[in-house]
Design a protein around this motif. Structure first.
Motif, PDB file in Angstrom:
ATOM      1  N   LEU A  80       0.615  -1.077  -0.108  1.00  0.00           N
ATOM      2  CA  LEU A  80      -0.084  -0.134   0.079  1.00  0.00           C
ATOM      3  C   LEU A  80       0.964   1.123  -0.036  1.00  0.00           C
ATOM      4  N   LEU A  81       0.403   2.402  -0.380  1.00  0.00           N
ATOM      5  CA  LEU A  81       1.065   3.632  -0.506  1.00  0.00           C
ATOM      6  C   LEU A  81       1.273   4.356   0.851  1.00  0.00           C
ATOM      7  N   SER A  82       1.940   3.671   1.986  1.00  0.00           N
ATOM      8  CA  SER A  82       2.500   4.196   3.013  1.00  0.00           C
ATOM      9  C   SER A  82       3.678   4.056   3.430  1.00  0.00           C
ATOM     10  N   GLU A  83       4.548   4.646   3.034  1.00  0.00           N
ATOM     11  CA  GLU A  83       5.951   4.185   2.963  1.00  0.00           C
ATOM     12  C   GLU A  83       6.592   3.937   4.229  1.00  0.00           C
ATOM     13  N   ALA A  84       6.361   4.652   5.261  1.00  0.00           N
ATOM     14  CA  ALA A  84       6.942   4.531   6.697  1.00  0.00           C
ATOM     15  C   ALA A  84       6.196   3.212   7.258  1.00  0.00           C
ATOM     16  N   ALA A  85       4.828   2.975   7.003  1.00  0.00           N
ATOM     17  CA  ALA A  85       4.452   1.714   7.483  1.00  0.00           C
ATOM     18  C   ALA A  85       5.065   0.529   6.762  1.00  0.00           C
ATOM     19  N   VAL A  86       5.167   0.525   5.495  1.00  0.00           N
ATOM     20  CA  VAL A  86       5.756  -0.685   4.951  1.00  0.00           C
ATOM     21  C   VAL A  86       7.163  -0.910   5.344  1.00  0.00           C
ATOM     22  N   LEU A  87       8.124   0.243   5.348  1.00  0.00           N
ATOM     23  CA  LEU A  87       9.530   0.306   5.773  1.00  0.00           C
ATOM     24  C   LEU A  87       9.546  -0.460   7.254  1.00  0.00           C
ATOM     25  N   GLY A  88       8.819  -0.041   8.114  1.00  0.00           N
ATOM     26  CA  GLY A  88       8.717  -0.504   9.306  1.00  0.00           C
ATOM     27  C   GLY A  88       8.443  -1.826   9.373  1.00  0.00           C
ATOM     28  N   PHE A  89       7.509  -2.391   8.722  1.00  0.00           N
ATOM     29  CA  PHE A  89       7.038  -3.913   8.850  1.00  0.00           C
ATOM     30  C   PHE A  89       8.320  -4.674   8.210  1.00  0.00           C
ATOM     31  N   TYR A 130      11.240  -3.985   7.958  1.00  0.00           N
ATOM     32  CA  TYR A 130      12.464  -4.081   8.870  1.00  0.00           C
ATOM     33  C   TYR A 130      12.228  -4.758   9.906  1.00  0.00           C
ATOM     34  N   GLY A 131      11.245  -5.031  10.619  1.00  0.00           N
ATOM     35  CA  GLY A 131      10.791  -5.505  11.670  1.00  0.00           C
ATOM     36  C   GLY A 131      10.869  -7.139  11.317  1.00  0.00           C
ATOM     37  N   TYR A 132      10.425  -7.464  10.035  1.00  0.00           N
ATOM     38  CA  TYR A 132      10.370  -8.679   9.616  1.00  0.00           C
ATOM     39  C   TYR A 132      11.666  -9.423   9.371  1.00  0.00           C
ATOM     40  N   SER A 133      12.406  -8.685   8.950  1.00  0.00           N
ATOM     41  CA  SER A 133      13.997  -9.018   8.646  1.00  0.00           C
ATOM     42  C   SER A 133      14.570  -9.092   9.952  1.00  0.00           C
ATOM     43  N   LEU A 134      14.349  -8.548  11.086  1.00  0.00           N
ATOM     44  CA  LEU A 134      14.985  -8.618  12.228  1.00  0.00           C
ATOM     45  C   LEU A 134      14.500  -9.958  12.908  1.00  0.00           C
ATOM     46  N   ASP A 135      13.301 -10.415  12.640  1.00  0.00           N
ATOM     47  CA  ASP A 135      12.486 -11.590  13.474  1.00  0.00           C
ATOM     48  C   ASP A 135      13.044 -12.798  12.483  1.00  0.00           C
ATOM     49  N   TYR A 136      12.883 -12.431  11.179  1.00  0.00           N
ATOM     50  CA  TYR A 136      13.109 -13.872  10.112  1.00  0.00           C
ATOM     51  C   TYR A 136      14.302 -13.556   9.239  1.00  0.00           C
ATOM     52  N   PRO A 137      15.417 -13.291   9.619  1.00  0.00           N
ATOM     53  CA  PRO A 137      16.478 -13.035   8.632  1.00  0.00           C
ATOM     54  C   PRO A 137      16.942 -14.286   7.737  1.00  0.00           C
ATOM     55  N   LYS A 138      16.742 -15.322   8.257  1.00  0.00           N
ATOM     56  CA  LYS A 138      16.960 -16.350   7.211  1.00  0.00           C
ATOM     57  C   LYS A 138      15.665 -17.152   6.824  1.00  0.00           C
ATOM     58  N   CYS A 139      14.277 -16.670   7.138  1.00  0.00           N
ATOM     59  CA  CYS A 139      13.067 -17.189   7.061  1.00  0.00           C
ATOM     60  C   CYS A 139      12.995 -18.625   7.566  1.00  0.00           C
ATOM     61  N   SER A 140      13.224 -18.685   8.735  1.00  0.00           N
ATOM     62  CA  SER A 140      13.251 -20.251   9.316  1.00  0.00           C
ATOM     63  C   SER A 140      11.894 -20.344  10.087  1.00  0.00           C
ATOM     64  N   ALA A 141      10.956 -19.193   9.906  1.00  0.00           N
ATOM     65  CA  ALA A 141       9.949 -19.662  10.963  1.00  0.00           C
ATOM     66  C   ALA A 141       8.686 -20.847  10.148  1.00  0.00           C
ATOM     67  N   SER A 142       8.760 -20.787   8.898  1.00  0.00           N
ATOM     68  CA  SER A 142       7.976 -21.514   8.500  1.00  0.00           C
ATOM     69  C   SER A 142       8.564 -22.620   7.145  1.00  0.00           C
ATOM     70  N   GLY A 143       9.870 -22.941   7.788  1.00  0.00           N
ATOM     71  CA  GLY A 143      10.526 -23.606   6.701  1.00  0.00           C
ATOM     72  C   GLY A 143      11.329 -22.859   5.841  1.00  0.00           C
ATOM     73  N   ARG A 144      12.810 -23.520   5.453  1.00  0.00           N
ATOM     74  CA  ARG A 144      13.664 -22.898   4.828  1.00  0.00           C
ATOM     75  C   ARG A 144      13.222 -22.359   3.589  1.00  0.00           C
ATOM     76  N   ARG A 145      12.246 -22.942   2.872  1.00  0.00           N
ATOM     77  CA  ARG A 145      11.877 -22.423   1.426  1.00  0.00           C
ATOM     78  C   ARG A 145      10.632 -21.959   1.367  1.00  0.00           C
ATOM     79  N   ASN A 146       9.751 -21.946   2.429  1.00  0.00           N
ATOM     80  CA  ASN A 146       8.300 -21.534   2.189  1.00  0.00           C
ATOM     81  C   ASN A 146       8.124 -20.032   2.359  1.00  0.00           C
ATOM     82  N   SER A 147       9.075 -19.127   2.942  1.00  0.00           N
ATOM     83  CA  SER A 147       9.091 -17.780   2.978  1.00  0.00           C
ATOM     84  C   SER A 147      10.522 -17.202   2.806  1.00  0.00           C
TER      85      SER A 147
END
Length: 251
Positions: free
Chosen positions: A214-223, A225-242
């Protein structure tokens, strides 16, 4: 009220890349100015001659402004380009440098990426302009270059995926690229079915994710950024699922 851009985001854009069926309808729809003029003439407010005079006057004013702008640009030749930054800290910033890093990949990896990036299923009907774009990129690789910026980006993403690094992009117009350089998601010209070349490079490749936000630059960047900190290797739902490797905001 229905609103749309007849010619897309800018003069280099082609909205039919992502909205082929909608823009076929728009292309055959009369101009707003034509509809409005016909209504005014029917009401007796103006005549056709009045309309033609208004259009000619406006066109002449636009051409005069264009000529003035070109003259102003031409007058800048020979002027120190840093002059416009006088008073800004940008003038005094040191030259940005990197320590040497090996970033190259093997010809075999590039060949694999190019094959996946420039081919689509036989039943998939490409927009003619994108078809020429992909054919041109395949030919450029065959001849050893040159490679345009958008193709270089795609090869960079592809090599990361093939070598085991997932990639996630999120931002406004990220699928197409704001200036139509990326085309990470292709659309069938007749039925708008999607095809993502970066998901078809190699059976063992990592996951590629791209999202139009959506056109909400700060919101998207914040989301993200948080996603990258929580799942830097995308391990939450399997190595190749996200996947996440990098975030391109308003790319």
């Amino acid at each position: 009220m229905y609103c749309y851009r007849r010619h897309g985001h800018n003069e280099a854009d082609e909205p039919a890349f992502t909205q082929p069926t909608l823009y076929r309808k728009i292309a055959t729809h009369p101009l707003i100015s034509t509809v409005y003029t016909q209504q005014l003439i029917a009401d007796g407010t103006i005549t056709q001659a009045d309309s033609d005079a208004i259009k000619a006057e406006y066109t002449a004013a636009m051409e005069a402004s264009f000529t003035k702008a070109k003259a102003a640009e031409a007058a800048k030749d020979g002027i120190d380009p840093t002059e416009k930054f006088r008073g800004s800290t940008a003038v005094f910033q040191p030259v940005y440098q990197h320590n040497p890093v090996q970033t190259g990949v093997s010809p075999e990896v590039l060949d694999k990426c190019v094959r996946g990036l420039t081919k689509v299923p036989a039943t998939f009907k490409l927009n003619p302009k994108i078809k020429r774009l992909l054919e041109g990129r395949a030919q450029a690789h065959k001849e050893g270059g040159p490679v345009d910026w958008g193709f270089g980006e795609a090869l960079a993403f592809g090599s990361l995926l093939v070598e085991g690094t997932p990639v996630r992009l999120s931002g406004q117009d990220c699928e197409r690229g704001t200036f139509s350089h990326r085309h990470a998601v292709l659309y069938d010209y007749e039925n708008r079915e999607k095809y993502v070349p970066l998901l078809h490079l190699d059976e063992k490749q990592e996951r590629f994710c791209v999202y139009n936000s959506l056109l909400s630059e700060a919101a998207v960047l914040g989301f993200d950024y948080g996603y990258s900190l929580d799942y830097p290797k995308c391990s939450a739902s399997g190595r190749r699922n996200s996947a996440i490797s990098s975030t391109a905001h308003r790319s």
